[in-house]
Write an enzyme that holds these catalytic residues in place. Structure first.
Site, PDB file in Angstrom:
ATOM      1  N   ASP A  31      62.184   3.482 -10.917  1.00 38.61           N
ATOM      2  CA  ASP A  31      61.838   2.250 -11.611  1.00 38.61           C
ATOM      3  C   ASP A  31      62.108   1.074 -10.684  1.00 38.61           C
ATOM      4  OD1 ASP A  31      60.744   1.033 -13.857  1.00 38.61           O
ATOM      5  OD2 ASP A  31      62.011   2.182 -15.224  1.00 38.61           O
ATOM      6  N   GLY A  71      47.881   6.214 -12.362  1.00 39.31           N
ATOM      7  CA  GLY A  71      47.180   5.670 -13.521  1.00 39.31           C
ATOM      8  C   GLY A  71      47.457   4.194 -13.725  1.00 39.31           C
ATOM      9  N   THR A  72      48.117   3.559 -12.751  1.00 40.88           N
ATOM     10  CA  THR A  72      48.406   2.127 -12.843  1.00 40.88           C
ATOM     11  C   THR A  72      47.146   1.333 -12.527  1.00 40.88           C
ATOM     12  OG1 THR A  72      50.661   2.555 -12.079  1.00 40.88           O
ATOM     13  CG2 THR A  72      49.906   0.274 -12.022  1.00 40.88           C
ATOM     14  N   THR A  73      46.834   0.356 -13.366  1.00 42.56           N
ATOM     15  CA  THR A  73      45.688  -0.511 -13.109  1.00 42.56           C
ATOM     16  C   THR A  73      46.183  -1.865 -12.605  1.00 42.56           C
ATOM     17  OG1 THR A  73      45.659  -1.268 -15.418  1.00 42.56           O
ATOM     18  CG2 THR A  73      44.286   0.630 -14.865  1.00 42.56           C
ATOM     19  N   ALA A  96      42.866   7.228 -11.543  1.00 41.14           N
ATOM     20  CA  ALA A  96      41.977   7.144 -12.703  1.00 41.14           C
ATOM     21  C   ALA A  96      42.420   5.976 -13.573  1.00 41.14           C
ATOM     22  CB  ALA A  96      41.997   8.440 -13.514  1.00 41.14           C
ATOM     23  N   ASN A  98      41.909   5.986 -16.594  1.00 36.24           N
ATOM     24  CA  ASN A  98      42.316   6.647 -17.834  1.00 36.24           C
ATOM     25  C   ASN A  98      42.329   8.153 -17.579  1.00 36.24           C
ATOM     26  OD1 ASN A  98      42.350   7.809 -20.505  1.00 36.24           O
ATOM     27  ND2 ASN A  98      41.683   5.837 -21.300  1.00 36.24           N
ATOM     28  N   HIS A 131      42.928  -2.461 -28.016  1.00 40.41           N
ATOM     29  CA  HIS A 131      44.202  -1.890 -27.597  1.00 40.41           C
ATOM     30  C   HIS A 131      45.362  -2.573 -28.314  1.00 40.41           C
ATOM     31  CE1 HIS A 131      41.923  -0.168 -24.202  1.00 40.41           C
ATOM     32  NE2 HIS A 131      42.911   0.709 -24.143  1.00 40.41           N
ATOM     33  N   LYS A 135      49.359  -4.704 -24.445  1.00 41.01           N
ATOM     34  CA  LYS A 135      48.518  -4.540 -23.254  1.00 41.01           C
ATOM     35  C   LYS A 135      48.099  -5.913 -22.748  1.00 41.01           C
ATOM     36  CE  LYS A 135      44.554  -1.980 -21.428  1.00 41.01           C
ATOM     37  NZ  LYS A 135      45.383  -1.364 -20.360  1.00 41.01           N
ATOM     38  N   THR A 142      39.737   1.075 -18.427  1.00 42.45           N
ATOM     39  CA  THR A 142      38.772   2.045 -18.949  1.00 42.45           C
ATOM     40  C   THR A 142      37.444   1.369 -19.240  1.00 42.45           C
ATOM     41  OG1 THR A 142      40.548   3.362 -19.907  1.00 42.45           O
ATOM     42  CG2 THR A 142      38.336   3.711 -20.800  1.00 42.45           C
TER      43      THR A 142
END
Length: 233
Positions: A31, A71-73, A96, A98, A131, A135, A142
Protein backbone atom coordinates in the site's frame (compact mmCIF):
# COMPACT_ATOMS: atom_id res chain seq x y z
CA UNK A 1 0.75 -19.50 -6.87
CA UNK A 2 2.38 -16.70 -4.87
CA UNK A 3 0.53 -13.42 -5.44
CA UNK A 4 1.54 -9.88 -4.49
CA UNK A 5 -1.26 -7.35 -4.09
CA UNK A 6 -0.40 -3.77 -5.02
CA UNK A 7 -3.21 -1.73 -3.50
CA UNK A 8 -5.00 -3.16 -0.49
CA UNK A 9 -8.34 -1.38 -0.56
CA UNK A 10 -11.74 -2.97 -1.08
CA UNK A 11 -10.72 -4.60 -4.35
CA UNK A 12 -7.39 -5.81 -2.99
CA UNK A 13 -9.11 -7.45 -0.04
CA UNK A 14 -11.69 -9.12 -2.31
CA UNK A 15 -8.94 -10.43 -4.60
CA UNK A 16 -7.14 -11.76 -1.53
CA UNK A 17 -10.20 -13.73 -0.41
CA UNK A 18 -10.81 -15.23 -3.84
CA UNK A 19 -7.12 -16.10 -4.25
CA UNK A 20 -7.02 -17.84 -0.87
CA UNK A 21 -10.22 -19.75 -1.72
CA UNK A 22 -8.44 -20.98 -4.87
CA UNK A 23 -5.48 -22.21 -2.79
CA UNK A 24 -3.08 -19.41 -3.72
CA UNK A 25 -0.78 -17.60 -1.27
CA UNK A 26 -0.60 -13.84 -0.72
CA UNK A 27 3.08 -13.00 -0.23
CA UNK A 28 2.83 -9.19 -0.16
CA UNK A 29 0.24 -6.49 0.47
CA UNK A 30 1.71 -3.27 -0.87
CA UNK A 31 0.00 0.00 0.00
CA UNK A 32 1.02 3.66 -0.01
CA UNK A 33 3.13 3.36 3.13
CA UNK A 34 4.88 0.08 2.25
CA UNK A 35 8.67 0.48 2.11
CA UNK A 36 10.28 -2.98 2.04
CA UNK A 37 9.07 -5.17 -0.84
CA UNK A 38 10.51 -8.63 -1.52
CA UNK A 39 9.98 -9.21 -5.22
CA UNK A 40 11.80 -12.56 -5.12
CA UNK A 41 8.81 -14.23 -3.47
CA UNK A 42 6.29 -13.22 -6.16
CA UNK A 43 4.99 -15.39 -8.99
CA UNK A 44 2.67 -12.60 -10.16
CA UNK A 45 1.55 -9.13 -9.08
CA UNK A 46 -2.02 -7.82 -9.19
CA UNK A 47 -2.27 -4.02 -9.15
CA UNK A 48 -5.46 -2.25 -8.07
CA UNK A 49 -3.70 0.74 -6.56
CA UNK A 50 -4.04 4.50 -7.12
CA UNK A 51 -3.38 6.11 -10.53
CA UNK A 52 -0.40 7.96 -9.06
CA UNK A 53 1.18 4.70 -7.86
CA UNK A 54 0.33 2.27 -10.66
CA UNK A 55 3.11 3.08 -13.13
CA UNK A 56 5.80 2.86 -10.43
CA UNK A 57 4.41 -0.44 -9.17
CA UNK A 58 4.27 -1.91 -12.65
CA UNK A 59 7.77 -0.86 -13.68
CA UNK A 60 9.33 -2.13 -10.43
CA UNK A 61 7.73 -5.51 -11.05
CA UNK A 62 9.06 -5.66 -14.60
CA UNK A 63 12.54 -4.74 -13.34
CA UNK A 64 12.36 -7.76 -11.01
CA UNK A 65 10.88 -10.17 -13.58
CA UNK A 66 7.40 -10.29 -12.04
CA UNK A 67 4.37 -10.59 -14.38
CA UNK A 68 1.73 -7.92 -13.80
CA UNK A 69 -2.07 -7.89 -13.89
CA UNK A 70 -3.25 -4.27 -13.69
CA UNK A 71 -6.80 -3.01 -13.23
CA UNK A 72 -5.95 0.53 -12.09
CA UNK A 73 -7.33 3.23 -14.37
CA UNK A 74 -6.25 6.86 -14.73
CA UNK A 75 -2.54 6.29 -15.50
CA UNK A 76 -2.72 5.31 -19.18
CA UNK A 77 -0.75 8.33 -20.41
CA UNK A 78 2.26 6.14 -19.47
CA UNK A 79 0.87 2.87 -20.83
CA UNK A 80 3.16 2.84 -23.89
CA UNK A 81 6.20 3.36 -21.64
CA UNK A 82 5.12 0.44 -19.46
CA UNK A 83 4.66 -1.78 -22.51
CA UNK A 84 8.09 -0.81 -23.87
CA UNK A 85 9.75 -1.70 -20.56
CA UNK A 86 7.86 -4.98 -20.37
CA UNK A 87 9.11 -5.94 -23.82
CA UNK A 88 12.66 -4.84 -23.00
CA UNK A 89 12.65 -7.01 -19.86
CA UNK A 90 10.92 -9.93 -21.63
CA UNK A 91 8.13 -9.65 -19.09
CA UNK A 92 4.41 -10.34 -19.08
CA UNK A 93 1.57 -7.82 -18.72
CA UNK A 94 -2.20 -7.64 -18.85
CA UNK A 95 -4.01 -4.33 -18.42
CA UNK A 96 -7.80 -4.22 -18.47
CA UNK A 97 -10.20 -1.42 -17.62
CA UNK A 98 -12.49 -4.15 -16.31
CA UNK A 99 -11.54 -7.74 -15.44
CA UNK A 100 -15.08 -9.05 -15.11
CA UNK A 101 -15.45 -12.12 -17.32
CA UNK A 102 -18.95 -11.02 -18.31
CA UNK A 103 -17.83 -7.48 -19.16
CA UNK A 104 -15.10 -8.81 -21.44
CA UNK A 105 -17.69 -10.86 -23.32
CA UNK A 106 -19.78 -7.65 -23.41
CA UNK A 107 -16.82 -5.78 -24.95
CA UNK A 108 -16.78 -8.24 -27.84
CA UNK A 109 -20.57 -8.10 -28.23
CA UNK A 110 -20.32 -4.30 -28.36
CA UNK A 111 -17.69 -4.42 -31.10
CA UNK A 112 -19.69 -6.92 -33.13
CA UNK A 113 -22.88 -4.88 -32.87
CA UNK A 114 -20.96 -1.76 -33.93
CA UNK A 115 -19.81 -3.47 -37.14
CA UNK A 116 -23.42 -4.34 -37.97
CA UNK A 117 -24.65 -0.79 -37.27
CA UNK A 118 -21.86 0.93 -39.17
CA UNK A 119 -23.83 1.64 -42.35
CA UNK A 120 -27.22 2.24 -40.71
CA UNK A 121 -27.04 6.03 -40.51
CA UNK A 122 -30.58 6.37 -39.19
CA UNK A 123 -29.43 5.00 -35.82
CA UNK A 124 -27.57 7.26 -33.39
CA UNK A 125 -25.57 5.68 -30.59
CA UNK A 126 -25.43 6.82 -26.97
CA UNK A 127 -24.03 5.31 -23.78
CA UNK A 128 -24.82 5.40 -20.08
CA UNK A 129 -22.75 4.17 -17.14
CA UNK A 130 -23.81 4.06 -13.49
CA UNK A 131 -21.45 3.49 -10.55
CA UNK A 132 -21.26 3.94 -6.79
CA UNK A 133 -20.80 7.42 -5.36
CA UNK A 134 -17.20 6.74 -4.30
CA UNK A 135 -16.03 6.32 -7.89
CA UNK A 136 -14.18 9.50 -8.77
CA UNK A 137 -13.39 9.16 -12.47
CA UNK A 138 -16.08 9.69 -15.09
CA UNK A 139 -16.78 8.27 -17.46
CA UNK A 140 -15.59 4.90 -16.20
CA UNK A 141 -12.65 3.17 -17.81
CA UNK A 142 -15.08 0.47 -18.93
CA UNK A 143 -17.25 3.07 -20.68
CA UNK A 144 -14.20 4.46 -22.46
CA UNK A 145 -13.22 0.95 -23.62
CA UNK A 146 -16.76 0.43 -24.92
CA UNK A 147 -16.67 3.77 -26.73
CA UNK A 148 -13.32 2.90 -28.30
CA UNK A 149 -14.80 -0.40 -29.47
CA UNK A 150 -17.51 1.53 -31.31
CA UNK A 151 -15.09 4.14 -32.70
CA UNK A 152 -12.78 1.42 -34.06
CA UNK A 153 -15.63 -0.18 -36.01
CA UNK A 154 -17.74 2.78 -37.18
CA UNK A 155 -17.38 6.32 -38.52
CA UNK A 156 -17.58 7.86 -35.04
CA UNK A 157 -14.49 9.94 -34.24
CA UNK A 158 -14.63 10.28 -30.47
CA UNK A 159 -16.75 10.44 -27.33
CA UNK A 160 -17.86 13.19 -24.97
CA UNK A 161 -19.61 13.42 -21.63
CA UNK A 162 -23.26 14.48 -21.96
CA UNK A 163 -23.82 16.59 -25.09
CA UNK A 164 -21.68 15.42 -27.97
CA UNK A 165 -21.07 16.90 -31.37
CA UNK A 166 -21.41 15.32 -34.78
CA UNK A 167 -19.69 11.94 -34.97
CA UNK A 168 -19.08 11.88 -31.22
CA UNK A 169 -20.61 9.33 -28.84
CA UNK A 170 -22.44 10.97 -25.93
CA UNK A 171 -21.76 9.27 -22.59
CA UNK A 172 -23.93 9.88 -19.53
CA UNK A 173 -22.25 9.15 -16.17
CA UNK A 174 -24.29 8.70 -13.00
CA UNK A 175 -23.10 8.05 -9.44
CA UNK A 176 -25.81 6.30 -7.44
CA UNK A 177 -25.56 4.66 -4.01
CA UNK A 178 -23.44 1.50 -3.95
CA UNK A 179 -24.00 0.51 -7.59
CA UNK A 180 -21.15 -1.86 -8.63
CA UNK A 181 -21.38 -0.93 -12.31
CA UNK A 182 -23.98 -0.78 -15.08
CA UNK A 183 -23.15 -0.01 -18.72
CA UNK A 184 -25.65 0.31 -21.55
CA UNK A 185 -25.30 1.15 -25.23
CA UNK A 186 -28.31 2.34 -27.18
CA UNK A 187 -28.77 2.69 -30.94
CA UNK A 188 -31.93 4.72 -31.57
CA UNK A 189 -33.80 5.76 -34.70
CA UNK A 190 -37.19 7.36 -35.18
CA UNK A 191 -38.83 3.93 -35.44
CA UNK A 192 -37.04 1.73 -32.90
CA UNK A 193 -34.09 1.23 -30.57
CA UNK A 194 -31.53 -1.50 -30.02
CA UNK A 195 -29.92 -1.71 -26.58
CA UNK A 196 -27.29 -3.94 -25.02
CA UNK A 197 -26.55 -3.76 -21.31
CA UNK A 198 -24.28 -5.26 -18.69
CA UNK A 199 -25.17 -5.07 -15.00
CA UNK A 200 -22.73 -6.11 -12.28
CA UNK A 201 -24.55 -7.47 -9.22
CA UNK A 202 -21.47 -7.12 -7.00
CA UNK A 203 -17.73 -6.50 -7.27
CA UNK A 204 -16.74 -10.15 -6.90
CA UNK A 205 -16.74 -10.64 -10.68
CA UNK A 206 -13.99 -8.03 -11.10
CA UNK A 207 -11.81 -9.74 -8.50
CA UNK A 208 -12.41 -13.24 -9.90
CA UNK A 209 -11.42 -12.05 -13.37
CA UNK A 210 -8.16 -10.58 -12.06
CA UNK A 211 -7.24 -13.81 -10.28
CA UNK A 212 -8.16 -15.81 -13.40
CA UNK A 213 -5.87 -13.59 -15.47
CA UNK A 214 -3.07 -14.05 -12.93
CA UNK A 215 -3.43 -17.83 -13.11
CA UNK A 216 -3.30 -17.67 -16.91
CA UNK A 217 -0.26 -15.38 -17.31
CA UNK A 218 2.25 -17.22 -15.10
CA UNK A 219 4.95 -18.75 -17.28
CA UNK A 220 4.16 -16.55 -20.30
CA UNK A 221 5.93 -13.53 -21.79
CA UNK A 222 4.34 -10.74 -23.79
CA UNK A 223 1.56 -8.14 -23.75
CA UNK A 224 -1.88 -9.70 -23.46
CA UNK A 225 -5.52 -8.77 -22.97
CA UNK A 226 -8.53 -10.49 -21.47
CA UNK A 227 -9.40 -11.63 -24.97
CA UNK A 228 -6.34 -13.87 -24.77
CA UNK A 229 -7.27 -15.12 -21.30
CA UNK A 230 -10.83 -15.97 -22.36
CA UNK A 231 -9.89 -17.12 -25.90
CA UNK A 232 -12.32 -14.64 -27.46
CA UNK A 233 -10.42 -14.10 -30.71
Amino acid sequence: MKIALFGYGKMGKMIEQIALNRNHTIVAKVDVDTVDIDFSEMDVAIDFSMPSAAYGNITKCFEHGVPVICGTTGWLDKYDEAVALCKAKNGAFIYASNFSLGVNVFFELNRYLATMMKNLDQYKVSMEEIHHTQKLDEPSGTAITLAEGIIDNTEYKGWKLEEAGDMEIPITSKRVGATPGTHSIDYSSTVDSIEIKHTAHNREGFALGAVTAAEWIVGKTGIFTMKDVLNLE
